[in-house]
Structure formats: structure tokens, C-alpha cells
Design an enzyme around this catalytic site. Structure first.
Site, short mmCIF file in Angstrom:
data_model
loop_
_atom_site.label_atom_id
_atom_site.label_comp_id
_atom_site.label_asym_id
_atom_site.label_seq_id
_atom_site.Cartn_x
_atom_site.Cartn_y
_atom_site.Cartn_z
N ARG A 177 0.84 -1.20 0.00
CA ARG A 177 0.00 0.00 0.00
C ARG A 177 0.88 1.25 0.00
NH1 ARG A 177 -4.75 1.37 4.38
NH2 ARG A 177 -3.02 1.22 5.88
N ASP A 466 -3.50 2.69 14.09
CA ASP A 466 -2.71 3.38 13.07
C ASP A 466 -3.23 4.80 12.93
OD1 ASP A 466 -4.99 3.26 11.49
OD2 ASP A 466 -4.18 1.81 10.07
#
EC number: 2.3.3.9
Length: 567
Positions: A177, A466
């Protein structure tokens, strides 16, 4: 007798014309930042930066309309794409037919990458985005790690434990990603401008690893990617162009690269068909990025006092607007022949409390059973300890099938289930409390402190957090303060104000210091994080991304790193 010895040449990166590297020189990094790889990255920047600028301006324009009272909606101009039954995405590559359990984690540290690849998951998504603090060291070591992982040579020695880490016999299939379109890379300049971060991430990884990946785990396909934070199909169109240029330069067939798009913004949920249509030769489906989706809901409706969120803990998949989003994603993906991936299980094992650990696992099982019954083909886990439980749920339901793309299975596929604009926009329900404000502040400050210190994936209160955590925390606090939300304080109603937040920050900073210890608190960047978080929550206008505001605090320039060396 003294002699005037010539100064040794300074080490520096060999850069093509128009490219400057401002990050620290390291011989390992130089093997990634070669002249040819940088020329490839620069070519991507020059071709697509105009389109990216235009797309970002269109995002801002759309937000101005939402602030003026307009609601997101399905685009009437692209109705033929949504309603046409004659198109489908390219067939799923055999290497990624089974994606029942995917583990996610940062591309650095190295040991974490090895553990994720050996976790028993079908896929490992190595992250340069929300799970990684984008320091120069993290980004470049992440590139080194992924090059070595694809080559099968990645190892790590933990000297303190006397333990060697290496790949097992059946590692997870690698997805990568890159960052979102909005994030710059200030250590790499192209024609004097900071590069677009995602094109650096994509370009360096693709350049060094596409051949080895395709001859190995990709089985003539790949590399594979996850694409974050998109809001409109025009942004998918840019990725399509990037992929086609990369395939052409590498001499591989069109459609070799595959990518799953994270549907994690409210505008994107109204563009899912269009996004798949743009990427139909390169699509590997869509994923419910549910935590960032909640963040985007607040950001989109930042000017609307009738859209106040309840406490973050209450905004789960049982909320009507969240359940509708999941069902529409499943319907859309299966109609077009690709995977519909479920959301993150962020729990981490609770080692010192067996009962609490089993209770947490049971929550995971229930969530994943809901997903697979709804029709999802796979799901995400943040920790290897969750994988056996999740595999048991998905494999037990699928009965030996790798996915349920063609099965017309699941709650979302039932006849008569039509998801409307109203379903996707229904305001969430639930209580707003001072404890919610305190929890947002406590978690948000700790995450920002870790991010500033170089860690983007942080265990907090038995969850792996996150950047989405900090984003939800700060935008919800901002929303409550901006609109003077009434909060429950143990049976007493109080109004959210900057003065209340200041008291909450003071109390929660003291609590964090007590939890982590005075010495760690002093050495960490907690005080700085508290100031940043408070400023973000009380700003007159809501910033688009916390990480953009904080990014300059982790940029370290070394002006002599590019050729010719500056002595």
C-alpha cells in the site's frame, strides 16, 4: 611536516537530471535509489502530477459544496456505467483467488515484515501509508525490506535474543500500500518540487521487484497493490495511467498489475462502480476501510450540526450507514467479478489475562462471522494471533471455496436489498460523553507521539492503532467543539468547549505520564504531541489530514546527498 591531503569524496546518490535527494545517504538506500529507478519515478511524476493537482482541487471544490449543504450522491452522468450489465473486471489471478485472511503492517521494521509473511495469512499488506510514520529511514528501509522479501532473501538477527528470523516455506502473498495522492515526499525533489509520495513508493518498489514477483509468488501476475484514500473515479483513472505506463516500460502485459481499492471515504462509496470501471483491467476488488470511513464521514459533514457522531466505540458495523456501505460494496464487487474484502480486526492478544483474551477473540469471531455471512470474501487482521480464529470462521463458512464471488451468497445479495443514498447517509445514533472526549484525547495524543518518534503502528489498550485512530479522535473532538455538542458526564450534561478540552488534555496527559512512566514521557514527544493534537481539535477550520500538519516535524534534509556532491 604537514601535508594537505585531499578530502575524501563524500558519498552521494547518483541522480538523473532534475532529481534531488535530500534524505540521508546510506549505501543500502543507494541500492534502491539508483539512477535508473529515480529516472522511472521522475517520469511518473512528470506525466501525472498535473492530473493529481487537478484531482486535489476537485476534492477541495467538492468539500466546499458539502460545507454549503450539498450531500454526496450517485453521479447522474455515470448512471450508464452503474446500470450496464455488460462489463466485468478482468478475471481474478489464481495467485490471489483465496484471500480469506490478510494481515497488515508497516513495511518497516524488518522483523515485523518477516513475521507477517510467516503468519499463516493468505496475504500480507505491507504498508507505506497509515501504519508507517513516513520518516526517511522508515521509507527507505521499507523499500529494502520489500525488495528482499520478494527475492526470498529477507532475514533478520535479533542480537539481544540471539534469534534469527527468515522466511518460511509458504509465505503470504505480498500486497503493497503506497501513500495517498495527497501526501508529498519532501526528501525527493523532481524539478525542484517535492515528489508525490505514492509515486515514490510505487515506483521504487515496482522498478526493483516486478520481475522477481511475477516469476515467483505472482505466478505471471503482479505486483499487487492496495490503493488508499481515493474520493472519486478520476483518481482511479490516474492510477490506471500509472499502471499502464509501468507495464509498458517493464515490457509486461497490460493488466499484470492488480490493485484493491480501499473504500474509506464517504464520497468514494458513491463512486464504487465507476472506480472498478476505470480499473477493470487492473482491479483486485474493493475493501471496507471502515475506520477511515468514519473519519471521512465527520470530515465531509464538518459544517453540519445534525451529523454529530456518538462516541467512537458506538460507531460500528451495526450502525445503519455502516452496514449499508458494507452491503453495497459486496453487491458491487460480486456483480463485477472481484473480491469484496472486509474490515480490520484491530485486537491484539492480551497475554496476562486469559479471560479477557478469550473475550476479545470472541468479539473478533462474531465480527468476522457477520462479514462472511454478509458476503465478504476475506478480511483483515492486525496481529498474527488473530489469524487462526479468523481462518476458522471464514473457511468454515466457505466450505472449501476460495471466495464467494460467484456464489451470489450472503445477506448483501438477497433479492430486494437495494442500498439507497439515504441508507448511506443516515446519521449514526448513540450517546456522546465526556469519557468519549477523554478517550479520544488519550489515544490521539499517544498515537501522535509515537508517529513523531517514527512508529506508525502502535499497540494501545489492547488494540493495534494506526493513523486512522488519531484522525477519528481529533475530527470527532473538533466536531463536538465546533458545534458545542452536549456531552454526558455521568448523568450531568456539559457542553463541549475549548475550555473543557483544555482540562481534559491536562488530565489525560497526566494519566499518560503515569501509565508510561516519567522517564519515557520525558524522552518521548508527548508534550509536543499534546500541543499538536490540541491545536488540531480547536482550529477554526478542520485540517484535511493530521499527518499533513505533522509531516514537516519528521522531515530531515541532508542537502549534500545528491550528485554532484556539495562539499
Amino acid at each position: 611536516m604537514a601535508t594537505n591531503a585531499a578530502a575524501p569524496p563524500c558519498p552521494c546518490y547518483d541522480t538523473p537530471e532534475g532529481v534531488d535527494i535530500l534524505g540521508r545517504y546510506d549505501p543500502e538506500f543507494a541500492a534502491i535509489l539508483t539512477r535508473d529507478s529515480l529516472a522511472f519515478v521522475a517520469g511518473l511524476q512528470r506525466e501525472f502530477r498535473g492530473a493529481v493537482r487537478y484531482a486535489m482541487e476537485r476534492r477541495r471544490e467538492a468539500q466546499r459544496r458539502y460545507d454549503a449543504g450539498e450531500l454526496p450522491r450517485f453521479d447522474p452522468a455515470t448512471r450508464p456505467v452503474r446500470e450496464a450489465g455488460g462489463w466485468a473486471c478482468a478475471p481474478v489471478p489464481p495467485a490471489i483467488a483465496d484471500r480469506t485472511v490478510e494481515i497488515t503492517g508497516p513495511a518497516e521494521p524488518r522483523k515485523m515484515v518477516i513475521n507477517a509473511l510467516n503468519s499463516g495469512a493468505k496475504v500480507f499488506m505491507a504498508d507505506f501509508e497509515d501504519a508507517l510514520s513516513p520518516t526517511w529511514e522508515n521509507l527507505m528501509r521499507g523499500q529494502v525490506n520489500l525488495r528482499d522479501a520478494v527475492a526470498g532473501t529477507i532475514t533478520y538477527r535479533d542480537a539481544a535474543r540471539g534469534r534469527e528470523y527468515r522466511l518460511g516455506d509458504r509465505p503470504a502473498t505480498l500486497f503493497v500500500r503506497p501513500r495517498g495522492w495527497h501526501l508529498p515526499e519532501a526528501h525527493v525533489l523532481v524539478d525542484g518540487e517535492p515528489a508525490i509520495g505514492c509515486l515514490v513508493d510505487f515506483g521504487l518498489y515496482f522498478f526493483h521487484s516486478h520481475a522477481a514477483f511475477r516469476s515467483g509468488q505472482g505466478a505471471d501476475f503482479g505486483p499487487f497493490f492496495y490503493l488508499p484514500k481515493m474520493e472519486h473515479s478520476r483518481e482511479a483513472r490516474i492510477w490506471k495511467g500509472v499502471f499502464e505506463r509501468a507495464e509498458k516500460e517493464a515490457g509486461i502485459g497490460r493488466g499484470s498489475i492488480r490493485a484493491t481499492v480501499l473504500v474509506e471515504t464517504l464520497p468514494a462509496v458513491f463512486q464504487m462502480e465507476e472506480i472498478l470501471h476505470e480499473l477493470r483491467d487492473h482491479s483486485a476488488g474493493l475493501n471496507c476501510g471502515r475506520w477511515d470511513y468514519i473519519f471521512s464521514y465527520v470530515k465531509t459533514f464538518r459544517a453540519r450540526p445534525d451529523r454529530l457522531l456518538p462516541d467512537r466505540a458506538l460507531v460500528g458495523m451495526a450502525q445503519h450507514f455502516m452496514r449499508s456501505y458494507s452491503h453495497l460494496l459486496i453487491q458491487t464487487c460480486h456483480r463485477r467479478g472481484v473480491h469484496a474484502m472486509g474490515g480490520m480486526a484491530a485486537q491484539i492478544p492480551i497475554k496476562d489475562d486469559a479471560a479477557a483474551n478469550e473475550a476479545a477473540l470472541e468479539l473478533v469471531r462474531k465480527d468476522k462471522l457477520r462479514e462472511v455471512r454478509a458476503g465478504h470474501d476475506g478480511t483483515w487482521a492486525a496481529h498474527p494471533g488473530l489469524i487462526p480464529a479468523i481462518r476458522e470462521v471464514f473457511e468454515g463458512h466457505l466450505g472449501g471455496r476460495p471466495n464467494q464471488i460467484d456464489a451470489a451468497a450472503g445477506d448483501a445479495a438477497r433479492a430486494g436489498v437495494a442500498v439507497t443514498e439515504e441508507d448511506l447517509l443516515q446519521p449514526p445514533r448513540g450517546a456522546r460523553t465526556v469519557e468519549g472526549l477523554r478517550h479520544n484525547t488519550r489515544v490521539g495524543v499517544q498515537y501522535v507521539a509515537a508517529w513523531l518518534s517514527g512508529s506508525g503502528s502502535v499497540p494501545l489498550y489492547n488494540l493495534m492503532e494506526d493513523a486512522a485512530t488519531a484522525e477519528i479522535s481529533r475530527v470527532q473532538n473538533w466536531q463536538w467543539l465546533r458545534h458545542g455538542a452536549v456531552l454526558d458526564a455521568g448523568g450531568v450534561e456539559v457542553r463541549a468547549t475549548p475550555e473543557l478540552l483544555a482540562r481534559v488534555v491536562e488530565v489525560e496527559m497526566a494519566r499518560v505520564e503515569a501509565e508510561v512512566g516519567a522517564e519515557r514521557f520525558r524522552r518521548g514527544r508527548y508534550a509536543e504531541a499534546g500541543r499538536i493534537f490540541s491545536r488540531q481539535c480547536t482550529a477554526p477550520e478542520l485540517d484535511d489530514f493530521l499527518t499533513l500538519d505533522a509531516y514537516n516535524l519528521i522531515v530531515v534534509h541532508h542537502p549534500g546527498a545528491s550528485s554532484p556532491c556539495k562539499l
